[in-house]
Design a protein around this motif. Structure first.
Motif, PDB file in Angstrom:
ATOM      1  N   GLY A 160     -67.605  19.150  39.520  1.00 23.43           N
ATOM      2  CA  GLY A 160     -68.554  20.063  40.323  1.00 23.43           C
ATOM      3  C   GLY A 160     -68.236  19.735  41.816  1.00 23.43           C
ATOM      4  O   GLY A 160     -68.292  20.883  42.395  1.00 23.43           O
ATOM      5  N   TRP A 161     -68.320  18.689  42.136  1.00 26.68           N
ATOM      6  CA  TRP A 161     -68.517  18.271  43.781  1.00 26.68           C
ATOM      7  C   TRP A 161     -66.865  18.804  44.272  1.00 26.68           C
ATOM      8  O   TRP A 161     -66.870  19.366  45.321  1.00 26.68           O
ATOM      9  CB  TRP A 161     -68.614  17.003  43.908  1.00 26.68           C
ATOM     10  N   GLY A 162     -65.945  18.441  43.441  1.00 28.45           N
ATOM     11  CA  GLY A 162     -64.475  18.919  43.931  1.00 28.45           C
ATOM     12  C   GLY A 162     -64.320  20.501  44.036  1.00 28.45           C
ATOM     13  O   GLY A 162     -63.767  20.808  44.899  1.00 28.45           O
ATOM     14  N   ALA A 163     -65.092  21.161  43.044  1.00 26.63           N
ATOM     15  CA  ALA A 163     -64.903  22.660  43.045  1.00 26.63           C
ATOM     16  C   ALA A 163     -65.784  23.098  44.188  1.00 26.63           C
ATOM     17  O   ALA A 163     -65.304  24.114  44.867  1.00 26.63           O
ATOM     18  CB  ALA A 163     -65.330  23.344  41.872  1.00 26.63           C
ATOM     19  N   HIS A 164     -66.872  22.506  44.678  1.00 29.44           N
ATOM     20  CA  HIS A 164     -67.572  22.763  45.513  1.00 29.44           C
ATOM     21  C   HIS A 164     -67.065  22.760  47.107  1.00 29.44           C
ATOM     22  O   HIS A 164     -66.812  23.637  47.769  1.00 29.44           O
ATOM     23  CB  HIS A 164     -68.813  22.071  45.612  1.00 29.44           C
ATOM     24  N   ARG A 165     -66.346  21.324  47.231  1.00 31.85           N
ATOM     25  CA  ARG A 165     -65.506  21.039  48.356  1.00 31.85           C
ATOM     26  C   ARG A 165     -64.317  21.978  48.688  1.00 31.85           C
ATOM     27  O   ARG A 165     -63.990  22.336  49.612  1.00 31.85           O
ATOM     28  CB  ARG A 165     -65.138  19.719  48.326  1.00 31.85           C
ATOM     29  N   GLY A 166     -63.592  22.259  47.338  1.00 27.06           N
ATOM     30  CA  GLY A 166     -62.487  23.243  47.672  1.00 27.06           C
ATOM     31  C   GLY A 166     -62.897  24.464  48.007  1.00 27.06           C
ATOM     32  O   GLY A 166     -62.108  25.138  48.889  1.00 27.06           O
TER      33      GLY A 166
ATOM     34  N   PRO B 231     -75.070   5.633  25.425  1.00 27.74           N
ATOM     35  CA  PRO B 231     -75.535   5.812  26.806  1.00 27.74           C
ATOM     36  C   PRO B 231     -74.268   5.753  27.857  1.00 27.74           C
ATOM     37  O   PRO B 231     -74.294   6.538  28.688  1.00 27.74           O
ATOM     38  CB  PRO B 231     -76.402   4.582  27.119  1.00 27.74           C
ATOM     39  N   SER B 232     -73.289   4.947  27.412  1.00 31.05           N
ATOM     40  CA  SER B 232     -72.127   4.937  28.135  1.00 31.05           C
ATOM     41  C   SER B 232     -71.189   6.089  28.279  1.00 31.05           C
ATOM     42  O   SER B 232     -70.635   6.641  29.369  1.00 31.05           O
ATOM     43  CB  SER B 232     -71.259   3.881  27.842  1.00 31.05           C
ATOM     44  N   GLY B 233     -71.104   6.717  27.103  1.00 24.63           N
ATOM     45  CA  GLY B 233     -70.649   7.977  26.725  1.00 24.63           C
ATOM     46  C   GLY B 233     -71.076   9.094  27.705  1.00 24.63           C
ATOM     47  O   GLY B 233     -70.581   9.975  28.271  1.00 24.63           O
ATOM     48  N   LEU B 234     -72.538   9.141  27.586  1.00 24.92           N
ATOM     49  CA  LEU B 234     -73.230  10.192  28.339  1.00 24.92           C
ATOM     50  C   LEU B 234     -73.063   9.930  29.789  1.00 24.92           C
ATOM     51  O   LEU B 234     -73.019  10.875  30.647  1.00 24.92           O
ATOM     52  CB  LEU B 234     -74.759   9.948  27.983  1.00 24.92           C
ATOM     53  N   ALA B 235     -73.192   8.709  30.403  1.00 19.06           N
ATOM     54  CA  ALA B 235     -73.179   8.435  31.676  1.00 19.06           C
ATOM     55  C   ALA B 235     -71.784   8.598  32.268  1.00 19.06           C
ATOM     56  O   ALA B 235     -71.359   9.119  33.408  1.00 19.06           O
ATOM     57  CB  ALA B 235     -73.159   6.861  31.867  1.00 19.06           C
ATOM     58  N   GLU B 236     -70.408   8.547  31.484  1.00 21.47           N
ATOM     59  CA  GLU B 236     -69.149   8.842  32.008  1.00 21.47           C
ATOM     60  C   GLU B 236     -68.918  10.303  31.750  1.00 21.47           C
ATOM     61  O   GLU B 236     -68.121  10.995  32.875  1.00 21.47           O
ATOM     62  CB  GLU B 236     -68.436   8.361  30.555  1.00 21.47           C
ATOM     63  N   ASN B 237     -69.495  11.043  30.766  1.00 21.61           N
ATOM     64  CA  ASN B 237     -69.587  12.726  30.997  1.00 21.61           C
ATOM     65  C   ASN B 237     -70.272  13.110  32.146  1.00 21.61           C
ATOM     66  O   ASN B 237     -69.942  14.173  32.704  1.00 21.61           O
ATOM     67  CB  ASN B 237     -69.971  13.192  29.696  1.00 21.61           C
ATOM     68  N   ALA B 238     -71.354  12.453  32.462  1.00 22.70           N
ATOM     69  CA  ALA B 238     -71.910  12.987  33.467  1.00 22.70           C
ATOM     70  C   ALA B 238     -71.342  12.678  34.906  1.00 22.70           C
ATOM     71  O   ALA B 238     -71.514  13.689  35.960  1.00 22.70           O
ATOM     72  CB  ALA B 238     -73.369  12.347  33.503  1.00 22.70           C
ATOM     73  N   LYS B 239     -71.030  11.576  35.046  1.00 20.76           N
ATOM     74  CA  LYS B 239     -70.305  11.207  36.150  1.00 20.76           C
ATOM     75  C   LYS B 239     -68.822  12.294  36.278  1.00 20.76           C
ATOM     76  O   LYS B 239     -68.338  12.772  37.288  1.00 20.76           O
ATOM     77  CB  LYS B 239     -69.523   9.905  36.083  1.00 20.76           C
ATOM     78  N   SER B 240     -68.164  12.616  35.274  1.00 20.19           N
ATOM     79  CA  SER B 240     -67.027  13.323  35.176  1.00 20.19           C
ATOM     80  C   SER B 240     -67.245  14.737  35.631  1.00 20.19           C
ATOM     81  O   SER B 240     -66.599  15.491  36.348  1.00 20.19           O
ATOM     82  CB  SER B 240     -66.151  13.115  34.044  1.00 20.19           C
ATOM     83  N   ALA B 241     -68.407  15.261  35.083  1.00 22.33           N
ATOM     84  CA  ALA B 241     -68.912  16.675  35.377  1.00 22.33           C
ATOM     85  C   ALA B 241     -69.475  16.648  36.786  1.00 22.33           C
ATOM     86  O   ALA B 241     -69.114  17.687  37.403  1.00 22.33           O
ATOM     87  CB  ALA B 241     -69.900  17.141  34.285  1.00 22.33           C
ATOM     88  N   GLY B 242     -70.093  15.555  37.336  1.00 25.10           N
ATOM     89  CA  GLY B 242     -70.462  15.944  38.784  1.00 25.10           C
ATOM     90  C   GLY B 242     -69.159  15.704  39.529  1.00 25.10           C
ATOM     91  O   GLY B 242     -69.263  16.472  40.712  1.00 25.10           O
ATOM     92  N   GLY B 243     -68.178  14.939  39.380  1.00 26.21           N
ATOM     93  CA  GLY B 243     -67.025  14.981  40.021  1.00 26.21           C
ATOM     94  C   GLY B 243     -66.286  16.211  40.103  1.00 26.21           C
ATOM     95  O   GLY B 243     -66.085  16.383  41.112  1.00 26.21           O
TER      96      GLY B 243
END
Length: 69
Positions: free
Chosen positions: A48-54, A34-46
């Motif tokens: 995606g958000w960074g690309a959107h803001r850029g 579960p911690s690996g899934l959460a970490e990957n989801a967090k980094s993927a969301g970050g």
């Protein structure tokens, strides 16, 4: 000999199968790491958000440049 039922829409069946496989994979991952899934989801969301803001920043900058001419 009985006839097998004809598939109405094979693409829809394939889409459902892919969705089931993805859900099963994510469920297995959630149970085993579960911690690996959460970490990957967090980094993927970050990412995606960074690309959107850029993209929004570049669009705004181009619009300002075209209006100043």
């Amino acid at each position: 000999m009985p006839r097998l039922p004809r598939m109405e829409n094979p693409r829809m069946d394939a889409k459902k199968l892919i969705a089931v496989v993805v859900v099963v994979f994510l469920g297995f991952w959630m149970l085993t790491d579960p911690s690996g899934l959460a970490e990957n989801a967090k980094s993927a969301g970050g990412e995606g958000w960074g690309a959107h803001r850029g993209a929004l920043h570049r669009r705004h900058r181009l619009r300002r440049r075209s209006l100043s001419w």
